[in-house]
Design a protein around this motif. Structure first.
Motif, short mmCIF file in Angstrom:
data_model
loop_
_atom_site.label_atom_id
_atom_site.label_comp_id
_atom_site.label_asym_id
_atom_site.label_seq_id
_atom_site.Cartn_x
_atom_site.Cartn_y
_atom_site.Cartn_z
N SER A 90 0.82 -1.22 0.00
CA SER A 90 0.00 0.00 0.00
C SER A 90 0.85 1.26 0.00
CB SER A 90 -0.91 0.02 1.23
OG SER A 90 -1.80 -1.06 1.21
N ARG A 91 2.11 1.13 0.31
CA ARG A 91 2.96 2.32 0.47
C ARG A 91 3.13 3.11 -0.82
NH1 ARG A 91 6.93 -0.68 4.33
NH2 ARG A 91 5.75 -0.43 6.26
N ILE A 92 3.22 2.45 -1.95
CA ILE A 92 3.40 3.17 -3.22
C ILE A 92 2.21 4.08 -3.49
CG2 ILE A 92 3.57 2.90 -5.74
CD1 ILE A 92 5.19 0.33 -5.15
N ARG A 93 1.00 3.54 -3.30
CA ARG A 93 -0.21 4.34 -3.51
C ARG A 93 -0.27 5.50 -2.51
NH1 ARG A 93 -4.62 4.37 -0.66
NH2 ARG A 93 -4.23 2.34 0.29
N LEU A 94 0.05 5.21 -1.25
CA LEU A 94 0.00 6.25 -0.23
C LEU A 94 1.04 7.33 -0.48
CD1 LEU A 94 -0.64 4.05 2.93
CD2 LEU A 94 -2.23 5.67 1.87
N GLN A 95 2.21 6.95 -0.95
CA GLN A 95 3.24 7.94 -1.28
C GLN A 95 2.79 8.84 -2.44
OE1 GLN A 95 5.95 8.86 0.30
NE2 GLN A 95 5.73 7.30 1.87
N ALA A 96 2.10 8.24 -3.41
CA ALA A 96 1.57 9.03 -4.53
C ALA A 96 0.51 10.00 -4.04
CB ALA A 96 1.00 8.11 -5.61
N GLU A 97 -0.37 9.54 -3.16
CA GLU A 97 -1.40 10.41 -2.59
C GLU A 97 -0.76 11.51 -1.75
OE1 GLU A 97 -4.54 8.34 -0.53
OE2 GLU A 97 -4.73 6.87 -2.14
N LEU A 98 0.28 11.16 -1.01
CA LEU A 98 1.00 12.14 -0.21
C LEU A 98 1.60 13.21 -1.10
CD1 LEU A 98 2.25 13.27 2.38
CD2 LEU A 98 4.07 11.54 2.14
N GLY A 99 2.21 12.81 -2.20
CA GLY A 99 2.79 13.77 -3.13
C GLY A 99 1.75 14.74 -3.67
N GLU A 100 0.58 14.22 -3.97
CA GLU A 100 -0.52 15.07 -4.46
C GLU A 100 -0.96 16.06 -3.37
OE1 GLU A 100 -2.31 15.10 -7.75
OE2 GLU A 100 -0.21 14.48 -7.97
N ALA A 101 -1.11 15.57 -2.16
CA ALA A 101 -1.53 16.44 -1.05
C ALA A 101 -0.49 17.53 -0.79
CB ALA A 101 -1.77 15.62 0.21
N LEU A 102 0.79 17.15 -0.82
CA LEU A 102 1.85 18.14 -0.61
C LEU A 102 1.84 19.21 -1.71
CD1 LEU A 102 4.72 15.78 0.59
CD2 LEU A 102 3.53 17.53 1.96
N ALA A 103 1.39 18.83 -2.89
CA ALA A 103 1.31 19.77 -4.01
C ALA A 103 -0.01 20.54 -4.00
CB ALA A 103 1.48 19.02 -5.34
N GLY A 104 -0.87 20.27 -3.01
CA GLY A 104 -2.15 20.97 -2.93
C GLY A 104 -3.19 20.45 -3.89
N ARG A 105 -3.05 19.18 -4.28
CA ARG A 105 -3.99 18.58 -5.22
C ARG A 105 -4.63 17.35 -4.60
NH1 ARG A 105 0.63 19.26 -8.80
NH2 ARG A 105 1.05 17.07 -8.43
N GLY A 106 -5.70 16.89 -5.22
CA GLY A 106 -6.35 15.67 -4.78
C GLY A 106 -7.33 15.91 -3.64
N PRO A 107 -8.04 14.85 -3.28
CA PRO A 107 -9.05 14.99 -2.21
C PRO A 107 -8.39 15.23 -0.86
CG PRO A 107 -8.86 12.69 -2.91
CD PRO A 107 -8.01 13.50 -3.84
N THR A 108 -9.05 16.04 -0.07
CA THR A 108 -8.59 16.33 1.28
C THR A 108 -9.33 15.43 2.28
OG1 THR A 108 -10.30 17.98 1.65
CG2 THR A 108 -8.23 18.76 0.66
N LEU A 109 -8.90 15.47 3.52
CA LEU A 109 -9.63 14.74 4.56
C LEU A 109 -11.07 15.22 4.65
CD1 LEU A 109 -6.89 14.55 7.31
CD2 LEU A 109 -7.99 12.59 6.18
N PHE A 110 -11.27 16.52 4.52
CA PHE A 110 -12.64 17.04 4.52
C PHE A 110 -13.46 16.39 3.42
CE2 PHE A 110 -15.89 20.02 3.10
CZ PHE A 110 -16.59 20.24 4.29
N ASP A 111 -12.90 16.34 2.21
CA ASP A 111 -13.59 15.72 1.07
C ASP A 111 -13.93 14.26 1.38
OD1 ASP A 111 -13.26 18.08 -0.46
OD2 ASP A 111 -11.34 17.37 -1.25
N ARG A 112 -13.00 13.55 1.96
CA ARG A 112 -13.20 12.14 2.27
C ARG A 112 -14.29 11.96 3.33
NH1 ARG A 112 -7.38 9.14 1.88
NH2 ARG A 112 -6.72 10.15 -0.03
N LEU A 113 -14.30 12.80 4.35
CA LEU A 113 -15.32 12.70 5.39
C LEU A 113 -16.71 12.97 4.82
CD1 LEU A 113 -13.35 14.45 8.24
CD2 LEU A 113 -14.05 12.04 8.21
#
Length: 129
Positions: A90-113
């Protein structure tokens, strides 16, 4: 009769505080209503404080403040912690999601909730105010 649970969005300063706020909104002081996304989804399915035989609505007041507190920086912090203890597959996917979040892209925790509430409790069970 519809039961309304109120989240005071100005009290949500991060994910840990969200768990406290939603727990107290549903189950009173010190109440529990999940401490991670999966547990939260399970609680919304009933039996953990929400009425099984009545409709309920979550009224999320001042949700824009929560959206900011649960935005990309908090999402990146969450994903960083999650990746540290995740299964190696799962780490590869999570690292990709982390990269997106660090860049200010992708769903946020608020979006997920919000997505979890609408999926588990129904599209009309959430009022963003």
């Amino acid at each position: 009769m519809t039961v309304t649970y109120v989240i005071e969005g100005s009290e949500v300063t991060g994910l840990e505080r969200f768990w406290e706020v939603i727990g107290e909104a549903v189950n009173g002081p010190g109440g529990y209503f999940g401490r991670n996304l999966d547990a939260f989804a399970d609680c919304l399915s009933g039996g953990m404080g929400t009425p099984d035989d009545e409709d309920f609505v979550i009224e999320w007041r001042d949700h824009t403040r929560s959206a900011e507190a649960l935005g990309h920086p908090e999402t990146a912090r969450y994903l960083r912690r999650l990746a540290q203890r995740a299964h190696p597959t799962s780490r590869i996917r999570l690292q990709a999601e982390l990269g997106e979040a660090l860049a200010g892209r992708g769903p946020t925790l608020f979006d997920r909730l919000v997505e979890i509430i609408r999926e588990r409790a129904g599209p009309d069970a959430l009022r963003l105010m």
